[in-house]
Motif scaffolding. Structure first.
Motif, PDB file in Angstrom:
ATOM      1  N   TYR A 199      26.005  67.338 -36.350  1.00 49.65           N
ATOM      2  CA  TYR A 199      27.344  67.014 -35.848  1.00 49.65           C
ATOM      3  C   TYR A 199      28.244  68.181 -36.198  1.00 49.65           C
ATOM      4  O   TYR A 199      28.397  68.531 -37.372  1.00 49.65           O
ATOM      5  CB  TYR A 199      27.871  65.724 -36.477  1.00 49.65           C
ATOM      6  CG  TYR A 199      29.284  65.373 -36.053  1.00 49.65           C
ATOM      7  CD1 TYR A 199      29.514  64.492 -35.008  1.00 49.65           C
ATOM      8  CD2 TYR A 199      30.390  65.926 -36.707  1.00 49.65           C
ATOM      9  CE1 TYR A 199      30.817  64.175 -34.611  1.00 49.65           C
ATOM     10  CE2 TYR A 199      31.681  65.611 -36.325  1.00 49.65           C
ATOM     11  CZ  TYR A 199      31.891  64.735 -35.279  1.00 49.65           C
ATOM     12  OH  TYR A 199      33.174  64.424 -34.890  1.00 49.65           O
ATOM     13  N   VAL A 200      28.835  68.814 -35.173  1.00 51.29           N
ATOM     14  CA  VAL A 200      29.754  69.931 -35.376  1.00 51.29           C
ATOM     15  C   VAL A 200      31.168  69.457 -35.059  1.00 51.29           C
ATOM     16  O   VAL A 200      31.413  68.882 -34.000  1.00 51.29           O
ATOM     17  CB  VAL A 200      29.390  71.125 -34.468  1.00 51.29           C
ATOM     18  CG1 VAL A 200      30.449  72.224 -34.568  1.00 51.29           C
ATOM     19  CG2 VAL A 200      28.010  71.670 -34.825  1.00 51.29           C
ATOM     20  N   GLY A 201      32.116  69.700 -35.980  1.00 47.62           N
ATOM     21  CA  GLY A 201      33.497  69.385 -35.638  1.00 47.62           C
ATOM     22  C   GLY A 201      34.272  68.640 -36.699  1.00 47.62           C
ATOM     23  O   GLY A 201      33.908  68.591 -37.875  1.00 47.62           O
ATOM     24  N   LEU A 226      20.642  64.269 -41.099  1.00 45.86           N
ATOM     25  CA  LEU A 226      21.868  64.611 -40.393  1.00 45.86           C
ATOM     26  C   LEU A 226      22.565  65.770 -41.099  1.00 45.86           C
ATOM     27  O   LEU A 226      22.843  65.702 -42.294  1.00 45.86           O
ATOM     28  CB  LEU A 226      22.813  63.403 -40.345  1.00 45.86           C
ATOM     29  CG  LEU A 226      24.232  63.658 -39.803  1.00 45.86           C
ATOM     30  CD1 LEU A 226      24.189  64.111 -38.344  1.00 45.86           C
ATOM     31  CD2 LEU A 226      25.107  62.417 -39.961  1.00 45.86           C
ATOM     32  N   ASN A 227      22.849  66.830 -40.348  1.00 44.89           N
ATOM     33  CA  ASN A 227      23.659  67.943 -40.853  1.00 44.89           C
ATOM     34  C   ASN A 227      25.064  67.816 -40.261  1.00 44.89           C
ATOM     35  O   ASN A 227      25.226  67.567 -39.063  1.00 44.89           O
ATOM     36  CB  ASN A 227      23.063  69.286 -40.437  1.00 44.89           C
ATOM     37  CG  ASN A 227      21.779  69.604 -41.180  1.00 44.89           C
ATOM     38  OD1 ASN A 227      21.497  68.995 -42.207  1.00 44.89           O
ATOM     39  ND2 ASN A 227      20.999  70.530 -40.667  1.00 44.89           N
ATOM     40  N   ILE A 228      26.060  67.985 -41.096  1.00 46.09           N
ATOM     41  CA  ILE A 228      27.457  67.956 -40.655  1.00 46.09           C
ATOM     42  C   ILE A 228      28.054  69.326 -40.911  1.00 46.09           C
ATOM     43  O   ILE A 228      28.138  69.766 -42.061  1.00 46.09           O
ATOM     44  CB  ILE A 228      28.271  66.881 -41.411  1.00 46.09           C
ATOM     45  CG1 ILE A 228      27.691  65.491 -41.182  1.00 46.09           C
ATOM     46  CG2 ILE A 228      29.733  66.921 -40.975  1.00 46.09           C
ATOM     47  CD1 ILE A 228      28.318  64.419 -42.073  1.00 46.09           C
ATOM     48  N   SER A 229      28.462  70.011 -39.839  1.00 37.64           N
ATOM     49  CA  SER A 229      29.103  71.316 -39.973  1.00 37.64           C
ATOM     50  C   SER A 229      30.577  71.161 -39.635  1.00 37.64           C
ATOM     51  O   SER A 229      30.934  70.847 -38.498  1.00 37.64           O
ATOM     52  CB  SER A 229      28.455  72.343 -39.035  1.00 37.64           C
ATOM     53  OG  SER A 229      29.056  73.618 -39.209  1.00 37.64           O
ATOM     54  N   THR A 230      31.435  71.356 -40.631  1.00 34.70           N
ATOM     55  CA  THR A 230      32.853  71.084 -40.448  1.00 34.70           C
ATOM     56  C   THR A 230      33.694  72.127 -41.180  1.00 34.70           C
ATOM     57  O   THR A 230      33.238  72.754 -42.143  1.00 34.70           O
ATOM     58  CB  THR A 230      33.203  69.672 -40.962  1.00 34.70           C
ATOM     59  OG1 THR A 230      34.601  69.441 -40.833  1.00 34.70           O
ATOM     60  CG2 THR A 230      32.787  69.492 -42.406  1.00 34.70           C
ATOM     61  N   PHE A 231      34.945  72.286 -40.717  1.00 39.53           N
ATOM     62  CA  PHE A 231      35.862  73.210 -41.381  1.00 39.53           C
ATOM     63  C   PHE A 231      36.422  72.617 -42.673  1.00 39.53           C
ATOM     64  O   PHE A 231      37.077  73.318 -43.440  1.00 39.53           O
ATOM     65  CB  PHE A 231      37.029  73.558 -40.446  1.00 39.53           C
ATOM     66  CG  PHE A 231      36.628  74.436 -39.300  1.00 39.53           C
ATOM     67  CD1 PHE A 231      36.113  75.699 -39.527  1.00 39.53           C
ATOM     68  CD2 PHE A 231      36.757  74.001 -37.983  1.00 39.53           C
ATOM     69  CE1 PHE A 231      35.737  76.525 -38.475  1.00 39.53           C
ATOM     70  CE2 PHE A 231      36.391  74.808 -36.928  1.00 39.53           C
ATOM     71  CZ  PHE A 231      35.876  76.081 -37.168  1.00 39.53           C
ATOM     72  N   ASN A 232      36.169  71.348 -42.897  1.00 32.71           N
ATOM     73  CA  ASN A 232      36.710  70.686 -44.082  1.00 32.71           C
ATOM     74  C   ASN A 232      35.584  69.974 -44.845  1.00 32.71           C
ATOM     75  O   ASN A 232      35.516  68.742 -44.870  1.00 32.71           O
ATOM     76  CB  ASN A 232      37.799  69.691 -43.674  1.00 32.71           C
ATOM     77  CG  ASN A 232      38.646  69.253 -44.861  1.00 32.71           C
ATOM     78  OD1 ASN A 232      38.240  69.403 -46.017  1.00 32.71           O
ATOM     79  ND2 ASN A 232      39.805  68.692 -44.586  1.00 32.71           N
ATOM     80  N   PRO A 233      34.696  70.748 -45.480  1.00 31.18           N
ATOM     81  CA  PRO A 233      33.553  70.126 -46.167  1.00 31.18           C
ATOM     82  C   PRO A 233      33.950  69.239 -47.345  1.00 31.18           C
ATOM     83  O   PRO A 233      33.258  68.263 -47.644  1.00 31.18           O
ATOM     84  CB  PRO A 233      32.717  71.330 -46.622  1.00 31.18           C
ATOM     85  CG  PRO A 233      33.671  72.474 -46.667  1.00 31.18           C
ATOM     86  CD  PRO A 233      34.668  72.213 -45.583  1.00 31.18           C
ATOM     87  N   ASP A 234      35.058  69.566 -48.002  1.00 31.81           N
ATOM     88  CA  ASP A 234      35.484  68.740 -49.141  1.00 31.81           C
ATOM     89  C   ASP A 234      35.836  67.324 -48.685  1.00 31.81           C
ATOM     90  O   ASP A 234      35.486  66.332 -49.342  1.00 31.81           O
ATOM     91  CB  ASP A 234      36.691  69.377 -49.830  1.00 31.81           C
ATOM     92  CG  ASP A 234      36.314  70.662 -50.553  1.00 31.81           C
ATOM     93  OD1 ASP A 234      35.128  70.809 -50.906  1.00 31.81           O
ATOM     94  OD2 ASP A 234      37.199  71.510 -50.748  1.00 31.81           O
ATOM     95  N   ALA A 255      30.673  76.512 -41.398  1.00 34.33           N
ATOM     96  CA  ALA A 255      30.336  77.749 -40.705  1.00 34.33           C
ATOM     97  C   ALA A 255      31.554  78.664 -40.701  1.00 34.33           C
ATOM     98  O   ALA A 255      32.570  78.348 -40.100  1.00 34.33           O
ATOM     99  CB  ALA A 255      29.889  77.456 -39.275  1.00 34.33           C
ATOM    100  N   GLU A 256      31.439  79.793 -41.384  1.00 36.32           N
ATOM    101  CA  GLU A 256      32.558  80.729 -41.474  1.00 36.32           C
ATOM    102  C   GLU A 256      32.725  81.537 -40.197  1.00 36.32           C
ATOM    103  O   GLU A 256      33.788  82.109 -39.949  1.00 36.32           O
ATOM    104  CB  GLU A 256      32.359  81.663 -42.661  1.00 36.32           C
ATOM    105  CG  GLU A 256      32.380  80.933 -44.005  1.00 36.32           C
ATOM    106  CD  GLU A 256      32.069  81.855 -45.157  1.00 36.32           C
ATOM    107  OE1 GLU A 256      31.727  83.035 -44.896  1.00 36.32           O
ATOM    108  OE2 GLU A 256      32.159  81.409 -46.319  1.00 36.32           O
ATOM    109  N   ASN A 257      31.685  81.592 -39.388  1.00 32.42           N
ATOM    110  CA  ASN A 257      31.759  82.331 -38.126  1.00 32.42           C
ATOM    111  C   ASN A 257      30.762  81.739 -37.148  1.00 32.42           C
ATOM    112  O   ASN A 257      29.955  80.871 -37.493  1.00 32.42           O
ATOM    113  CB  ASN A 257      31.485  83.830 -38.345  1.00 32.42           C
ATOM    114  CG  ASN A 257      30.157  84.066 -39.057  1.00 32.42           C
ATOM    115  OD1 ASN A 257      29.106  83.657 -38.588  1.00 32.42           O
ATOM    116  ND2 ASN A 257      30.219  84.720 -40.219  1.00 32.42           N
TER     117      ASN A 257
END
Length: 373
Positions: A199-201, A226-234, A255-257
């Motif tokens: 899940y990205v977002g 399930l992998n979650i890629s988000t700008f707010n991991p905390d 993901a930084e880039n």
């Protein structure tokens, strides 16, 4: 830069080095084959102006007086044929007020219905009241008035325009999310025996992300991750703390880039892009699916008319946005063969590339539209 080429200034609502949406591949990429494109980014972390080639980095506090600020920094606004603004109504207002002074044409890019989404978010968090609702009505009136004065309107889709920006009377050129042909890769089977989802977002109450977690918790099979890629991991870790029964089945990452994001996606089998049945989501195909199909992994989508206009059961996975339906569909996906998943991913990737969801094609068509203004 050639003196004969047209010049375009694109004022984004994104921070420096962003790979977001159409900014990187289309405006800062393929469109430069046809005209000279300069990109404005804003930053919260610097107090001084920076010019890096064709990129301008501006402290965020100068957003609402962007034209005066660029003028002071010796950016010749009169040299630009077009000035585009992405999502920011206050910035669009300043650009419109300076249109005649500098002689450029104005375009507005609406990547989503920002005013309506903010109101929906307040409702989801029980923060809506009569004063905030009236504020939304006023902002909508101001937004529509400013868009009517544009030379070109670029919504994410025609459906988005019809639902939230109808009767603008402005020449429209929809710019949906697409694939960058330079980045596409074939489907790669994930490592290990588990079915890997990603899940990205953003994780928020409006997107009802926790319903997806509850659906995974109801899945009878243990053969998933399930992998979650988000700008707010905390924040994601706080959310996962409410689901101790599946926390060992979930990995939270950032993901930084775009290169790192693509690696994260490539490591998985199926991408999750299912969203609640709301008008703000039913009028566009989720942008994150382009990340998934770039790596030829199929997406799990909301079964609605908009998604069905682009995808079919041969190249995507569909279900309703309710917990039982999602749990059942996840179990079906776990039972699919790797061959069927790969076939579906490649079919979707090929469809997007052959349609107008290809940034190389979109850049050429956008330039032709600019030439006609």
């Amino acid at each position: 830069m050639s003196e004969n080429r047209k010049k375009l200034l694109y004022i984004t609502d994104q921070e420096e080095y962003t790979d977001h949406g159409t900014i990187g591949p289309l405006f800062n990429g393929y469109l430069k084959n046809y005209c000279d494109v300069y990109i404005v980014y804003f930053t919260k972390y610097k107090n001084s102006f920076q010019a890096k080639g064709t990129d301008y980095v501006i402290p965020e506090q100068y957003k609402q007086e962007i034209c005066r600020y660029l003028d002071v920094k010796d950016v010749d606004l009169a040299s630009f044929d077009f000035v585009f603004v992405r999502n920011m109504i206050s910035v669009l207002s300043d650009v419109q007020n300076n249109k005649e002074k500098y002689g450029f044409k104005v375009g507005f890019r609406a990547s989503y219905a920002k005013t309506e989404e903010a109101q929906e978010a307040r409702k989801a968090e029980n923060k809506a009241n009569i004063f905030k609702t009236l504020g939304t009505v006023y902002r909508k009136y101001k937004q529509d008035k400013l868009i009517k004065r544009c030379d070109l309107f670029m919504p994410t889709s025609k459906n988005l325009e019809n639902e939230f920006f109808a009767n603008s009377g402005v020449k429209s050129f929809p710019l949906p999310a697409g694939l960058d042909p330079a980045r596409i890769t074939p489907h790669r089977e994930s490592d290990g025996k588990e079915r890997h989802f990603i899940y990205v977002g953003t994780l928020d109450s409006l997107r009802q992300f926790e319903d997806i977690l509850i659906a995974f918790a109801k899945v009878k099979s243990d053969n998933w991750h399930l992998n979650i890629s988000t700008f707010n991991p905390d924040f994601a870790k706080i959310v996962m703390g409410r689901y101790p029964t599946i926390c060992n089945k979930v990995t939270i990452m950032e993901a930084e880039n775009l290169n790192l994001l693509m690696k994260q996606v490539d490591d998985c089998d199926v991408g999750i892009a299912i969203l609640p049945d709301k008008a703000i989501y039913n009028t566009t195909v989720p942008a994150k699916i382009m990340d998934y199909y770039t790596c030829a992994i199929p997406a799990l989508l909301t079964d609605n008319a908009k998604n069905r206009t682009l995808f079919s059961d041969e190249d995507a996975l569909f279900c309703k946005f309710d917990i039982d339906s999602m749990a059942k569909k996840i179990e079906e996906i776990i039972d699919m063969t790797q061959e069927d998943i790969a076939k579906m991913g490649h079919a979707g990737q090929n469809k997007l590339l052959s349609h107008k969801r290809n940034y190389e094609i979109m850049a050429k068509e956008l330039f032709q539209e600019l030439e006609s203004l």
